[in-house]
Design a protein around this motif. Sequence first.
Motif, PDB file in Angstrom:
ATOM      1  N   LEU A 112      -7.350  13.917   2.048  1.00 33.58           N
ATOM      2  CA  LEU A 112      -6.233  14.352   3.283  1.00 33.58           C
ATOM      3  C   LEU A 112      -4.880  13.330   2.988  1.00 33.58           C
ATOM      4  N   ASN A 113      -5.229  12.078   2.804  1.00 33.77           N
ATOM      5  CA  ASN A 113      -4.065  11.231   2.441  1.00 33.77           C
ATOM      6  C   ASN A 113      -3.199  11.814   1.226  1.00 33.77           C
ATOM      7  N   SER A 114      -3.935  12.168   0.185  1.00 37.50           N
ATOM      8  CA  SER A 114      -3.359  12.836  -0.988  1.00 37.50           C
ATOM      9  C   SER A 114      -2.621  14.215  -0.699  1.00 37.50           C
ATOM     10  N   LYS A 167       0.831  -1.264  -0.043  1.00 34.33           N
ATOM     11  CA  LYS A 167      -0.049  -0.165  -0.067  1.00 34.33           C
ATOM     12  C   LYS A 167       0.951   1.152  -0.066  1.00 34.33           C
ATOM     13  N   THR A 168       1.833   1.326   0.943  1.00 34.19           N
ATOM     14  CA  THR A 168       2.711   2.313   0.817  1.00 34.19           C
ATOM     15  C   THR A 168       3.384   2.463  -0.383  1.00 34.19           C
ATOM     16  N   ALA A 169       3.798   1.430  -1.038  1.00 34.64           N
ATOM     17  CA  ALA A 169       4.432   1.460  -2.324  1.00 34.64           C
ATOM     18  C   ALA A 169       3.384   2.023  -3.522  1.00 34.64           C
ATOM     19  N   ALA A 170       2.105   1.771  -3.402  1.00 37.42           N
ATOM     20  CA  ALA A 170       1.285   2.121  -4.384  1.00 37.42           C
ATOM     21  C   ALA A 170       0.827   3.486  -4.336  1.00 37.42           C
ATOM     22  N   LEU A 171       0.721   4.004  -3.049  1.00 42.65           N
ATOM     23  CA  LEU A 171       0.648   5.367  -2.617  1.00 42.65           C
ATOM     24  C   LEU A 171       1.799   6.399  -3.308  1.00 42.65           C
ATOM     25  N   ALA A 172       2.931   5.643  -3.025  1.00 45.37           N
ATOM     26  CA  ALA A 172       4.141   6.501  -3.388  1.00 45.37           C
ATOM     27  C   ALA A 172       3.858   6.468  -5.008  1.00 45.37           C
ATOM     28  N   LEU A 173       3.633   5.476  -5.613  1.00 46.75           N
ATOM     29  CA  LEU A 173       3.615   5.494  -7.164  1.00 46.75           C
ATOM     30  C   LEU A 173       2.768   6.475  -7.666  1.00 46.75           C
TER      31      LEU A 173
END
Length: 398
Positions: free
Chosen positions: A319-321, A114-120
């Motif tokens: 907020l995450n974005s 999930k962290t990798a996907a959000l970074a992507l």
Amino acid sequence: MTTQNLSTLRWLTYMMFFMFAMTSDAVGVIIPELISEYNLTMTQASAFHYAPMIWIAISGLCLGFLADKIGHKPTIIIGFLLFSVACFGFAVGNTFTLFVGLLSMIGLAIGLFKTAALALLGDLTPSSKAHTKTMNTVEGFFAVGAIVGPAIVSYMLVAGVSWKYLYLLAGAMCVLLCLATFKVSFPAKTVKKSNEQASFKQTLAMLKDKHALGFSAAIALYVATEVAIYVWMPTLLKTYQGDWTLLATYALTIFFVLRAVGRFMAVWLLNLFSWQSVMLALSSAIFLCYLATYLFGVDAAVFTLPLSGLFMSMIYPTLNSKGISCFEKHQHGSVAGVILFFTALSAAVAPLLMGIVSDHFGHIEYGFALATGFAALLMLGMLYNYFKDPAKARLAHA
């Protein structure tokens, strides 16, 4: 990078969120079966919820930097492999302790991919505004998975099929996503930067950054209000004796459907209004839903709590974005891990606190009084964000 490749990466991200939502949000349907099958107390059975959340938090904080250090693609593949192995483990074991261990492994895997996907997403979007719209779409697929997972389990139970087959299905989906990840090309520039800078020390340094902590605190308050619904609302509505019993029966499904609909409407809404004003309006609406529940009890809750799903839909992804976009792209994995840590920690602790308060005072309505306090704090935070806009300078350079 070709348009087709970018589209493939987007769909890969969408489906990974859909996949793990199927398992994470089906826990509420599985827990009653565990209590019956293994003669567990509610406290013991609740480990099915908090064990993976705790490990998501640990993974996000301690391993989130890997997305920046070794690259998005390897980190996602490692996460997928762990997730699929854990899911298939449900086929070979039959003890509650083993199941909790497998769920902990699933939590560790989710924290990685999930962290990798959000970074992507930072590499797939040219601006903070585009990032926020894409994040809402991603979370829209998560919301759909949250509907599909419990529905599949419910159908299996009616058909006399074990709930464990949900995890076998998720494991099979994960294998397919892993194969797709091997084949698709990822942006290379982030990997080069991350090799120079990313480390666990950098992640810990972000815990001192006011923007990382501010957005993490806001998201933690939001998560505390959301999990109150899907963990404790069914318990509250069991006491309902009015004329809308059918609505009470399907209240949780209605909540998930409205949350999914709202997330896919986010792009339209964010084109019309500023994200700060949208966050203030939606958090205020959530507070009013909880306040009505607090003042008028279960007769109001049967309407207001499911309705809150529509207002909750956009807050977390937005907020995450914005929190991630406050940082350079080569730091997106680390900051996503920090935010995920507070997200999962809140998801584990807030329902527990509600249960403790409810046990102490003798009714679940007191737990929802605590959740009303969480909603009030969230609204006040969004009020401050609307007038002060503390992230304006950072987001202007995103």
